[in-house]
Design a protein around this motif. Sequence first.
Motif, PDB file in Angstrom:
ATOM      1  N   LEU A  80     -11.663   6.345  67.753  1.00 37.23           N
ATOM      2  CA  LEU A  80     -11.729   5.496  66.941  1.00 37.23           C
ATOM      3  C   LEU A  80     -11.643   6.293  65.746  1.00 37.23           C
ATOM      4  O   LEU A  80     -11.219   6.163  64.244  1.00 37.23           O
ATOM      5  CB  LEU A  80     -12.677   4.416  66.801  1.00 37.23           C
ATOM      6  N   GLY A  81     -12.920   7.501  65.930  1.00 35.41           N
ATOM      7  CA  GLY A  81     -12.729   7.532  64.501  1.00 35.41           C
ATOM      8  C   GLY A  81     -11.356   9.067  64.563  1.00 35.41           C
ATOM      9  O   GLY A  81     -11.027   9.096  63.052  1.00 35.41           O
ATOM     10  N   THR A  82     -10.855   9.454  65.118  1.00 29.86           N
ATOM     11  CA  THR A  82      -9.763  10.177  65.057  1.00 29.86           C
ATOM     12  C   THR A  82      -8.622   9.611  64.725  1.00 29.86           C
ATOM     13  O   THR A  82      -7.669   9.893  64.059  1.00 29.86           O
ATOM     14  CB  THR A  82      -9.137  10.763  66.437  1.00 29.86           C
ATOM     15  N   ILE A  83      -8.005   8.294  65.108  1.00 36.67           N
ATOM     16  CA  ILE A  83      -7.187   7.166  64.746  1.00 36.67           C
ATOM     17  C   ILE A  83      -7.740   6.985  63.005  1.00 36.67           C
ATOM     18  O   ILE A  83      -6.845   6.832  62.237  1.00 36.67           O
ATOM     19  CB  ILE A  83      -6.935   5.966  65.346  1.00 36.67           C
ATOM     20  N   PHE A  84      -9.506   7.099  62.178  1.00 41.35           N
ATOM     21  CA  PHE A  84      -8.801   7.007  60.962  1.00 41.35           C
ATOM     22  C   PHE A  84      -8.852   7.882  60.520  1.00 41.35           C
ATOM     23  O   PHE A  84      -7.800   7.769  59.559  1.00 41.35           O
ATOM     24  CB  PHE A  84      -9.980   6.547  61.085  1.00 41.35           C
ATOM     25  N   GLU A  85      -9.326   9.403  60.719  1.00 46.40           N
ATOM     26  CA  GLU A  85      -9.150  10.487  60.034  1.00 46.40           C
ATOM     27  C   GLU A  85      -7.123  10.943  60.231  1.00 46.40           C
ATOM     28  O   GLU A  85      -6.919  11.586  58.902  1.00 46.40           O
ATOM     29  CB  GLU A  85      -9.550  11.411  61.073  1.00 46.40           C
ATOM     30  N   THR A  86      -6.553  10.456  60.766  1.00 41.85           N
ATOM     31  CA  THR A  86      -5.298  11.486  61.344  1.00 41.85           C
ATOM     32  C   THR A  86      -4.156  10.332  60.553  1.00 41.85           C
ATOM     33  O   THR A  86      -3.187  10.367  60.757  1.00 41.85           O
ATOM     34  CB  THR A  86      -5.270  11.437  62.358  1.00 41.85           C
ATOM     35  N   CYS A  87      -4.688   8.343  61.109  1.00 42.76           N
ATOM     36  CA  CYS A  87      -3.293   7.266  60.571  1.00 42.76           C
ATOM     37  C   CYS A  87      -3.519   7.527  58.891  1.00 42.76           C
ATOM     38  O   CYS A  87      -4.002   7.194  58.416  1.00 42.76           O
ATOM     39  CB  CYS A  87      -4.328   5.844  61.114  1.00 42.76           C
ATOM     40  N   PRO A  88      -1.513   8.109  58.832  1.00 42.85           N
ATOM     41  CA  PRO A  88      -1.208   7.636  57.455  1.00 42.85           C
ATOM     42  C   PRO A  88      -1.712   6.196  56.530  1.00 42.85           C
ATOM     43  O   PRO A  88      -1.602   5.877  57.286  1.00 42.85           O
ATOM     44  CB  PRO A  88       0.202   8.045  57.658  1.00 42.85           C
ATOM     45  N   PRO A  89      -1.919   6.657  55.479  1.00 41.86           N
ATOM     46  CA  PRO A  89      -2.466   5.828  54.690  1.00 41.86           C
ATOM     47  C   PRO A  89      -1.315   4.535  55.013  1.00 41.86           C
ATOM     48  O   PRO A  89      -1.009   3.375  54.572  1.00 41.86           O
ATOM     49  CB  PRO A  89      -2.484   5.740  52.930  1.00 41.86           C
ATOM     50  N   ASN A  90       0.074   4.594  55.307  1.00 41.87           N
ATOM     51  CA  ASN A  90       1.594   3.820  55.075  1.00 41.87           C
ATOM     52  C   ASN A  90       1.908   3.309  56.214  1.00 41.87           C
ATOM     53  O   ASN A  90       3.330   3.024  56.426  1.00 41.87           O
ATOM     54  CB  ASN A  90       2.299   4.524  54.030  1.00 41.87           C
ATOM     55  N   SER A  91       0.965   3.704  57.344  1.00 43.94           N
ATOM     56  CA  SER A  91       0.617   2.689  58.567  1.00 43.94           C
ATOM     57  C   SER A  91       1.449   1.764  58.658  1.00 43.94           C
ATOM     58  O   SER A  91       0.510   0.813  58.552  1.00 43.94           O
ATOM     59  CB  SER A  91       0.205   3.921  59.498  1.00 43.94           C
ATOM     60  N   PRO A  92       2.551   0.858  59.916  1.00 42.20           N
ATOM     61  CA  PRO A  92       2.352  -0.311  59.435  1.00 42.20           C
ATOM     62  C   PRO A  92       1.132  -0.784  60.832  1.00 42.20           C
ATOM     63  O   PRO A  92       1.224  -1.880  61.087  1.00 42.20           O
ATOM     64  CB  PRO A  92       4.044  -0.191  60.353  1.00 42.20           C
TER      65      PRO A  92
END
Length: 364
Positions: A290-302
């Motif tokens: 969960l932490g990795t997804i939060f850290e790397t997912c770009p803000p403009n991701s759908p």
Amino acid sequence: MELPQELVDAILYHIGDLSSLKSCSLVATTFAYSARRQIFEKIEISAFPLPSSNSTGRKFYELLSSSPHIAPLVKDLRIVLIQPNKLVENTPPSHEADSRELSLVLCYLINLTRISLLQNGSKLGGKFRSTKWDSMEDDLKTALVRVFSSSRLEAVHLRGFSIESPRQLLSLFSQAVSLKEMALSRLYFTQYEPWPESQPWRPQLRTLLVNDNYSSACCPYLMNPQICLEHVSTLTLVTTSVELRHKMIQATGVESLHLTVYDRIECTPDTFGANLRFIHSWSGEILDILGTIFETCPPNSPLEHILIDGRIDLQSRNYRNINATIEATVDRLCALRTIEIRTIPEHAILLHNGRRWFKLRYPR
């Protein structure tokens, strides 16, 4: 007054259990066809390496022989190859004893759109058993190839087979122009001849599952530039290779991603792609992924939905701060709507940050 056939079909469509459908088939002629269509639409049969009165494949063959009008109703066939718990001296290779009945069953079923050919999950010497494709009876292979190459075929699932090469595997489906779903699990290759780069393989796959655990790796051989995966929108990967995971995700236009992660997941912004809206993962440590997804997912991701199954370390400092961590992060991901964490035992709460609801499942 007779009910319109459309209304009868709608009523029977919402009846789930088999016994009720059987009873409905005896009510009237208008009920009979619709009920039988649902009863026989999806069939599972088993095959044994030795002659057996318990072989449902043999029983189904006898039924089709006596009632050929049933055959066109079958759309989804699941064949499970059953191995004995212990090897018996002079036991013939799997399915030989039932191969004639199976091949005749397949010849009857001209309207199949889905087929699953599955080796049961038994192990021998710590390794999952597999059925050798080339050792199967010629009449059964011919019947299976006919189904695999049918223009009607939309979905196929193979599990627990030893096949000569990736080229031989994919050639089975080279004529299946309607193929939209494919699942490949526990496949073993005796050679590694890839699909030829001079020959395109372009089924219109929308759903793809690849399980490389305990078997030869299929992923590298699906990365051939002549193999089209760009239409895949639902991708399920079970592999220990981070590199292959990245390549497979990037080769598809995936919208729904399902992963089994055995180590700490490694992500980059490119991992999420331009179309990813749902990610579902099983992980040995929920908070890490969960932490990795939060850290790397770009803000403009759908990305709209996150679902994670696995374990949580109740002594972890991250566990005690999980609510604050989620609430501090979600504002950065504008499209995110739900986060669901599932563990055993389960307890659910809803978090709301003023604009969106987040569903969390974690131990009491």
